[in-house]
Design a protein around this motif. Sequence first.
Motif, PDB file in Angstrom:
ATOM      1  N   ARG A   1       0.809  -1.218   0.000  1.00 45.28           N
ATOM      2  CA  ARG A   1       0.000   0.000   0.000  1.00 45.28           C
ATOM      3  C   ARG A   1       0.843   1.270   0.000  1.00 45.28           C
ATOM      4  O   ARG A   1       0.299   2.361  -0.046  1.00 45.28           O
ATOM      5  CB  ARG A   1      -0.911   0.006   1.219  1.00 45.28           C
ATOM      6  CG  ARG A   1      -1.909  -1.119   1.198  1.00 45.28           C
ATOM      7  CD  ARG A   1      -2.798  -1.066   2.397  1.00 45.28           C
ATOM      8  NE  ARG A   1      -3.696  -2.205   2.399  1.00 45.28           N
ATOM      9  CZ  ARG A   1      -4.622  -2.399   3.299  1.00 45.28           C
ATOM     10  NH1 ARG A   1      -4.773  -1.527   4.277  1.00 45.28           N
ATOM     11  NH2 ARG A   1      -5.388  -3.449   3.251  1.00 45.28           N
ATOM     12  N   MET A   2       2.151   1.136   0.084  1.00 41.63           N
ATOM     13  CA  MET A   2       3.035   2.303   0.092  1.00 41.63           C
ATOM     14  C   MET A   2       3.945   2.266  -1.138  1.00 41.63           C
ATOM     15  O   MET A   2       4.398   1.196  -1.534  1.00 41.63           O
ATOM     16  CB  MET A   2       3.918   2.298   1.343  1.00 41.63           C
ATOM     17  CG  MET A   2       3.212   2.484   2.625  1.00 41.63           C
ATOM     18  SD  MET A   2       4.423   2.697   3.945  1.00 41.63           S
ATOM     19  CE  MET A   2       3.787   1.557   5.139  1.00 41.63           C
ATOM     20  N   ASN A   3       4.199   3.445  -1.683  1.00 42.72           N
ATOM     21  CA  ASN A   3       5.167   3.503  -2.781  1.00 42.72           C
ATOM     22  C   ASN A   3       6.573   3.600  -2.197  1.00 42.72           C
ATOM     23  O   ASN A   3       6.767   3.698  -0.990  1.00 42.72           O
ATOM     24  CB  ASN A   3       4.857   4.668  -3.721  1.00 42.72           C
ATOM     25  CG  ASN A   3       4.902   6.009  -3.028  1.00 42.72           C
ATOM     26  OD1 ASN A   3       5.510   6.164  -1.983  1.00 42.72           O
ATOM     27  ND2 ASN A   3       4.249   6.990  -3.623  1.00 42.72           N
ATOM     28  N   ARG A   4       7.562   3.570  -3.066  1.00 40.00           N
ATOM     29  CA  ARG A   4       8.955   3.520  -2.617  1.00 40.00           C
ATOM     30  C   ARG A   4       9.354   4.757  -1.816  1.00 40.00           C
ATOM     31  O   ARG A   4      10.038   4.664  -0.803  1.00 40.00           O
ATOM     32  CB  ARG A   4       9.861   3.332  -3.834  1.00 40.00           C
ATOM     33  CG  ARG A   4      11.272   2.990  -3.495  1.00 40.00           C
ATOM     34  CD  ARG A   4      12.009   2.592  -4.777  1.00 40.00           C
ATOM     35  NE  ARG A   4      13.347   2.195  -4.527  1.00 40.00           N
ATOM     36  CZ  ARG A   4      13.718   0.962  -4.213  1.00 40.00           C
ATOM     37  NH1 ARG A   4      12.818   0.022  -4.124  1.00 40.00           N
ATOM     38  NH2 ARG A   4      14.972   0.672  -4.005  1.00 40.00           N
ATOM     39  N   ALA A   5       8.924   5.937  -2.256  1.00 41.46           N
ATOM     40  CA  ALA A   5       9.266   7.176  -1.546  1.00 41.46           C
ATOM     41  C   ALA A   5       8.650   7.179  -0.147  1.00 41.46           C
ATOM     42  O   ALA A   5       9.283   7.608   0.824  1.00 41.46           O
ATOM     43  CB  ALA A   5       8.785   8.383  -2.341  1.00 41.46           C
ATOM     44  N   MET A   6       7.431   6.681  -0.037  1.00 41.79           N
ATOM     45  CA  MET A   6       6.769   6.620   1.256  1.00 41.79           C
ATOM     46  C   MET A   6       7.481   5.637   2.188  1.00 41.79           C
ATOM     47  O   MET A   6       7.616   5.898   3.389  1.00 41.79           O
ATOM     48  CB  MET A   6       5.318   6.198   1.052  1.00 41.79           C
ATOM     49  CG  MET A   6       4.433   6.349   2.238  1.00 41.79           C
ATOM     50  SD  MET A   6       2.767   5.866   1.764  1.00 41.79           S
ATOM     51  CE  MET A   6       1.828   6.941   2.772  1.00 41.79           C
ATOM     52  N   LYS A   7       7.964   4.535   1.629  1.00 41.05           N
ATOM     53  CA  LYS A   7       8.696   3.553   2.440  1.00 41.05           C
ATOM     54  C   LYS A   7       9.992   4.158   2.981  1.00 41.05           C
ATOM     55  O   LYS A   7      10.347   3.950   4.138  1.00 41.05           O
ATOM     56  CB  LYS A   7       8.995   2.302   1.621  1.00 41.05           C
ATOM     57  CG  LYS A   7       7.766   1.480   1.346  1.00 41.05           C
ATOM     58  CD  LYS A   7       8.083   0.273   0.495  1.00 41.05           C
ATOM     59  CE  LYS A   7       6.816  -0.504   0.188  1.00 41.05           C
ATOM     60  NZ  LYS A   7       7.076  -1.704  -0.601  1.00 41.05           N
ATOM     61  N   PHE A   8      10.707   4.921   2.144  1.00 37.99           N
ATOM     62  CA  PHE A   8      11.929   5.578   2.613  1.00 37.99           C
ATOM     63  C   PHE A   8      11.616   6.618   3.678  1.00 37.99           C
ATOM     64  O   PHE A   8      12.342   6.743   4.666  1.00 37.99           O
ATOM     65  CB  PHE A   8      12.686   6.218   1.447  1.00 37.99           C
ATOM     66  CG  PHE A   8      13.534   5.251   0.672  1.00 37.99           C
ATOM     67  CD1 PHE A   8      14.615   4.621   1.260  1.00 37.99           C
ATOM     68  CD2 PHE A   8      13.248   4.974  -0.647  1.00 37.99           C
ATOM     69  CE1 PHE A   8      15.393   3.725   0.556  1.00 37.99           C
ATOM     70  CE2 PHE A   8      14.020   4.075  -1.363  1.00 37.99           C
ATOM     71  CZ  PHE A   8      15.097   3.448  -0.767  1.00 37.99           C
ATOM     72  N   ALA A   9      10.526   7.364   3.503  1.00 34.32           N
ATOM     73  CA  ALA A   9      10.146   8.373   4.494  1.00 34.32           C
ATOM     74  C   ALA A   9       9.781   7.716   5.822  1.00 34.32           C
ATOM     75  O   ALA A   9      10.212   8.185   6.894  1.00 34.32           O
ATOM     76  CB  ALA A   9       8.981   9.206   3.969  1.00 34.32           C
ATOM     77  N   TYR A  10       9.013   6.652   5.776  1.00 35.83           N
ATOM     78  CA  TYR A  10       8.657   5.942   7.005  1.00 35.83           C
ATOM     79  C   TYR A  10       9.896   5.362   7.682  1.00 35.83           C
ATOM     80  O   TYR A  10      10.029   5.416   8.902  1.00 35.83           O
ATOM     81  CB  TYR A  10       7.659   4.816   6.700  1.00 35.83           C
ATOM     82  CG  TYR A  10       6.213   5.219   6.872  1.00 35.83           C
ATOM     83  CD1 TYR A  10       5.445   4.648   7.866  1.00 35.83           C
ATOM     84  CD2 TYR A  10       5.620   6.156   6.043  1.00 35.83           C
ATOM     85  CE1 TYR A  10       4.112   4.994   8.029  1.00 35.83           C
ATOM     86  CE2 TYR A  10       4.299   6.511   6.197  1.00 35.83           C
ATOM     87  CZ  TYR A  10       3.550   5.934   7.191  1.00 35.83           C
ATOM     88  OH  TYR A  10       2.245   6.295   7.357  1.00 35.83           O
TER      89      TYR A  10
END
Length: 123
Positions: A81-90
Amino acid sequence: MDGNTSTGSSPPPVPSAAARPRIALCRKCGRHIDPAFAYCPYCGNRQKLGLAWYHDPVWVAILALFVLGPFALPLVWYSARMNRAMKFAYTAGILVYTVFTVYYSFQVLSYELGVLSDLTGLL
């Protein structure tokens, strides 16, 4: 002359893309299955990853901040449910929060140990 002109019928319509059956491949055995299947009927392997409640970005944040800390990182990276940029931010947020928590926990512990040693010195 054409065979269709003698009967007066036209060729059947081509089905639209939505009406055509879609086919997917199993992630494990590679057989053709319906993409709506959650599990392969041949090998039983789960097909849809990251659809559980704990892969939702809001729940990942709650679990990371209040329960799991850095142990929530696999939930981040397995989430569909998360894109790559969101995964790095998290990941960055969880790691910064972990360092902050460990540092201030150490500060509180050292202060408490200092107060305890002062109290034992009075006795």
